[in-house]
Design a protein around this motif. Structure first.
Motif, PDB file in Angstrom:
ATOM      1  N   SER A 166       2.398  -7.796 -13.382  1.00  0.00           N
ATOM      2  CA  SER A 166       2.409  -6.336 -13.157  1.00  0.00           C
ATOM      3  C   SER A 166       1.178  -5.804 -12.428  1.00  0.00           C
ATOM      4  CB  SER A 166       2.600  -5.597 -14.486  1.00  0.00           C
ATOM      5  OG  SER A 166       1.505  -5.880 -15.328  1.00  0.00           O
ATOM      6  N   MET A 167       0.104  -6.609 -12.371  1.00  0.00           N
ATOM      7  CA  MET A 167      -1.104  -6.155 -11.641  1.00  0.00           C
ATOM      8  C   MET A 167      -1.169  -6.778 -10.241  1.00  0.00           C
ATOM      9  SD  MET A 167      -3.462  -4.016 -11.976  1.00  0.00           S
ATOM     10  CE  MET A 167      -5.119  -3.594 -11.406  1.00  0.00           C
ATOM     11  N   ILE A 168      -0.096  -7.468  -9.852  1.00  0.00           N
ATOM     12  CA  ILE A 168      -0.116  -8.149  -8.551  1.00  0.00           C
ATOM     13  C   ILE A 168       0.750  -7.388  -7.554  1.00  0.00           C
ATOM     14  CG2 ILE A 168       0.450 -10.284  -7.322  1.00  0.00           C
ATOM     15  CD1 ILE A 168      -0.012 -11.812  -9.910  1.00  0.00           C
ATOM     16  N   PHE A 172       8.116 -15.500 -11.592  1.00  0.00           N
ATOM     17  CA  PHE A 172       6.840 -15.015 -12.125  1.00  0.00           C
ATOM     18  C   PHE A 172       6.457 -13.704 -11.440  1.00  0.00           C
ATOM     19  CE2 PHE A 172       2.249 -14.740 -11.150  1.00  0.00           C
ATOM     20  CZ  PHE A 172       1.816 -14.339 -12.401  1.00  0.00           C
ATOM     21  N   LEU A 173       6.515 -13.677 -10.110  1.00  0.00           N
ATOM     22  CA  LEU A 173       6.116 -12.469  -9.373  1.00  0.00           C
ATOM     23  C   LEU A 173       6.992 -11.275  -9.734  1.00  0.00           C
ATOM     24  CD1 LEU A 173       5.376 -13.967  -5.819  1.00  0.00           C
ATOM     25  CD2 LEU A 173       3.711 -12.882  -7.366  1.00  0.00           C
ATOM     26  N   ALA A 174       8.259 -11.539 -10.023  1.00  0.00           N
ATOM     27  CA  ALA A 174       9.181 -10.444 -10.353  1.00  0.00           C
ATOM     28  C   ALA A 174       8.993  -9.948 -11.786  1.00  0.00           C
ATOM     29  CB  ALA A 174      10.621 -10.922 -10.172  1.00  0.00           C
ATOM     30  N   SER A 175       8.305 -10.731 -12.605  1.00  0.00           N
ATOM     31  CA  SER A 175       8.212 -10.410 -14.028  1.00  0.00           C
ATOM     32  C   SER A 175       7.059  -9.457 -14.331  1.00  0.00           C
ATOM     33  CB  SER A 175       8.024 -11.701 -14.838  1.00  0.00           C
ATOM     34  OG  SER A 175       6.680 -12.153 -14.701  1.00  0.00           O
ATOM     35  N   LEU A 208       0.839  -1.207   0.000  1.00  0.00           N
ATOM     36  CA  LEU A 208       0.000   0.000   0.000  1.00  0.00           C
ATOM     37  C   LEU A 208       0.876   1.261   0.000  1.00  0.00           C
ATOM     38  CD1 LEU A 208      -2.700  -1.116   2.596  1.00  0.00           C
ATOM     39  CD2 LEU A 208      -3.023  -0.818   0.128  1.00  0.00           C
ATOM     40  N   GLU A 209       1.923   1.218   0.802  1.00  0.00           N
ATOM     41  CA  GLU A 209       2.783   2.407   0.940  1.00  0.00           C
ATOM     42  C   GLU A 209       3.539   2.726  -0.353  1.00  0.00           C
ATOM     43  OE1 GLU A 209       4.987   2.373   4.610  1.00  0.00           O
ATOM     44  OE2 GLU A 209       6.416   3.886   3.891  1.00  0.00           O
ATOM     45  N   LEU A 210       3.926   1.694  -1.087  1.00  0.00           N
ATOM     46  CA  LEU A 210       4.783   1.928  -2.262  1.00  0.00           C
ATOM     47  C   LEU A 210       4.035   1.902  -3.594  1.00  0.00           C
ATOM     48  CD1 LEU A 210       8.005  -0.025  -1.190  1.00  0.00           C
ATOM     49  CD2 LEU A 210       7.490   2.404  -0.959  1.00  0.00           C
ATOM     50  N   ALA A 211       2.740   1.637  -3.553  1.00  0.00           N
ATOM     51  CA  ALA A 211       1.976   1.528  -4.807  1.00  0.00           C
ATOM     52  C   ALA A 211       2.061   2.809  -5.633  1.00  0.00           C
ATOM     53  CB  ALA A 211       0.518   1.183  -4.496  1.00  0.00           C
ATOM     54  N   GLU A 212       1.993   3.947  -4.987  1.00  0.00           N
ATOM     55  CA  GLU A 212       1.988   5.213  -5.746  1.00  0.00           C
ATOM     56  C   GLU A 212       3.309   5.460  -6.487  1.00  0.00           C
ATOM     57  OE1 GLU A 212       2.540   9.078  -3.604  1.00  0.00           O
ATOM     58  OE2 GLU A 212       2.062   7.880  -1.833  1.00  0.00           O
ATOM     59  N   TYR A 213       4.343   4.721  -6.113  1.00  0.00           N
ATOM     60  CA  TYR A 213       5.636   4.851  -6.809  1.00  0.00           C
ATOM     61  C   TYR A 213       5.783   3.804  -7.918  1.00  0.00           C
ATOM     62  CZ  TYR A 213       6.690   7.645  -2.689  1.00  0.00           C
ATOM     63  OH  TYR A 213       6.647   8.583  -1.693  1.00  0.00           O
ATOM     64  N   GLY A 214       4.768   2.965  -8.082  1.00  0.00           N
ATOM     65  CA  GLY A 214       4.877   1.909  -9.089  1.00  0.00           C
ATOM     66  C   GLY A 214       5.746   0.753  -8.621  1.00  0.00           C
ATOM     67  N   VAL A 215       5.996   0.688  -7.324  1.00  0.00           N
ATOM     68  CA  VAL A 215       6.812  -0.400  -6.766  1.00  0.00           C
ATOM     69  C   VAL A 215       5.870  -1.465  -6.213  1.00  0.00           C
ATOM     70  CG1 VAL A 215       8.498  -1.012  -4.976  1.00  0.00           C
ATOM     71  CG2 VAL A 215       8.700   1.181  -6.190  1.00  0.00           C
ATOM     72  N   ARG A 216       6.074  -2.711  -6.631  1.00  0.00           N
ATOM     73  CA  ARG A 216       5.226  -3.812  -6.152  1.00  0.00           C
ATOM     74  C   ARG A 216       5.909  -4.554  -5.000  1.00  0.00           C
ATOM     75  NH1 ARG A 216       4.409  -7.879  -9.238  1.00  0.00           N
ATOM     76  NH2 ARG A 216       6.016  -7.559 -10.814  1.00  0.00           N
ATOM     77  N   VAL A 217       5.097  -4.960  -4.026  1.00  0.00           N
ATOM     78  CA  VAL A 217       5.630  -5.716  -2.891  1.00  0.00           C
ATOM     79  C   VAL A 217       4.775  -6.980  -2.754  1.00  0.00           C
ATOM     80  CG1 VAL A 217       6.320  -5.652  -0.468  1.00  0.00           C
ATOM     81  CG2 VAL A 217       6.213  -3.519  -1.779  1.00  0.00           C
ATOM     82  N   VAL A 218       5.415  -8.118  -2.911  1.00  0.00           N
ATOM     83  CA  VAL A 218       4.701  -9.392  -2.958  1.00  0.00           C
ATOM     84  C   VAL A 218       5.464 -10.432  -2.135  1.00  0.00           C
ATOM     85  CG1 VAL A 218       3.596  -9.005  -5.196  1.00  0.00           C
ATOM     86  CG2 VAL A 218       5.914  -9.935  -5.104  1.00  0.00           C
ATOM     87  N   GLY A 219       4.906 -11.635  -2.063  1.00  0.00           N
ATOM     88  CA  GLY A 219       5.601 -12.646  -1.274  1.00  0.00           C
ATOM     89  C   GLY A 219       5.215 -14.058  -1.651  1.00  0.00           C
ATOM     90  N   VAL A 220       5.930 -14.982  -1.052  1.00  0.00           N
ATOM     91  CA  VAL A 220       5.610 -16.402  -1.216  1.00  0.00           C
ATOM     92  C   VAL A 220       5.435 -17.021   0.171  1.00  0.00           C
ATOM     93  CG1 VAL A 220       6.619 -16.891  -3.472  1.00  0.00           C
ATOM     94  CG2 VAL A 220       8.112 -16.857  -1.475  1.00  0.00           C
ATOM     95  N   ASN A 221       4.500 -17.955   0.240  1.00  0.00           N
ATOM     96  CA  ASN A 221       4.275 -18.735   1.470  1.00  0.00           C
ATOM     97  C   ASN A 221       4.621 -20.189   1.175  1.00  0.00           C
ATOM     98  OD1 ASN A 221       3.255 -16.674   3.111  1.00  0.00           O
ATOM     99  ND2 ASN A 221       1.156 -16.974   2.381  1.00  0.00           N
TER     100      ASN A 221
END
Ligand code: ADP
Length: 253
Positions: free
Chosen positions: A238-240, A231-234, A172-185
């Motif tokens: 881009s919408m995740i 995949f997540l980095a690619s 949420l904090e970085l979305a406005e910069y176009g930076v995605r933050v994701v993870g794996v479980n």
């Protein structure tokens, strides 16, 4: 396939298991890989594997639980490579099945320092660069135990639950910069960490017990996690953002 050509990819815990396999896959896709680990030898081994396959990698020794070390390390990498495109906060420590009244203060601190603070410091260190670039992907290794805890695993599960929340808040904090933050479980993978999860019990029966708790009937392989991370980095992802993918054979359902 050179989907990550000229991209700078920093991977913590790259000297073993999921971190190493992810480093090899990114390098195969043309990335400049920075293999960061607490221990020099395994990080150098990862680099040697990449170099001998014709890829580019550099080993860096860094303790992710040391905030200043992480910041200084990332600053140096950014200066040398110009950008940091992908940060994979993956270094972690396991916890053998332990009754909660027997969990020491030392283990409690280690789990929080490496699994939680290590991820947080990695994010703090790279985010100014990614904000300035208006691009970048941060990927965090949480655990299916963070989403669906096991008994006798309290502090490990809690440290990973915090990584899940951290991932969402930062997305949420970085979305406005176009930076995605994701993870794996991930569910327990067949890496050196598995011995840490099994503890003193017999390795083969411990492994079998783990595997039998997984609907797909097996433990994860390091490459299962690496495939998901790439995949997540690619741009295909881009919408995740703020999502964590369970790489768990159904254990978390
Ligand atoms: P996994 O199943 O997560 O791949 P491994 O135990 O095989 O587990 O790999 C974890 C990696 O994280 C190891 O290479 C280890 O040296 C690294 N690591 C552990 N603690 C730290 C730390 N404080 N800083 C950097 N790397 C660390």
């Amino acid at each position: 396939m050179e989907g990550f050509k000229n991209k700078t990819v920093v991977i913590t815990g790259a000297g073993s298991g999921m971190g190493r396999e992810t480093a090899l896959q990114f390098a195969k896709e043309g990335a400049n890989v920075v293999a960061l680990d607490l221990n020099e030898k395994p990080a150098e081994e990862t680099v040697a594997m990449i170099t001998s396959a014709g890829g580019f990698a550099k080993a860096v020794v860094c303790d992710v639980s040391n905030r200043q070390q992480v910041i200084d390390t990332i600053d140096q990498i950014a200066e040398e490579f110009g950008t940091i495109d992908v940060m994979f906060n993956n270094a972690g420590v396991p916890m053998a099945p332990t009754k909660t009244d027997e969990v020491t203060e030392e283990l409690t601190n280690l789990l929080i320092d490496v699994n939680l603070k290590g991820v947080f410091f990695g994010i703090q260190a790279v985010m100014p660069y990614m904000q300035r670039q208006s691009s970048g992907v941060i990927i965090n290794t949480a655990s299916i135990n963070g989403a669906r805890p096991r008994a006798f695993n309290s502090m490990y599960s809690a440290s990973k639950a915090a990584v899940i929340t951290l991932t969402k808040s930062l997305a949420l904090e970085l979305a406005e910069y176009g930076v995605r933050v994701v993870g794996v479980n991930p569910v327990a993978a067949e890496t050196t960490m598995l011995q840490g999860f099994i503890g003193d019990a017999d390795y083969d029966s411990g492994k079998e017990k783990y595997a039998s708790s997984v609907p797909l009937g097996r433990l994860a392989k390091a490459e299962d996690i690496a495939n998901t991370v790439l995949f997540l980095a690619s741009d295909k992802a881009s919408m995740i953002t703020g999502s964590l993918i369970d790489v768990d054979g159904g254990r978390g359902i």
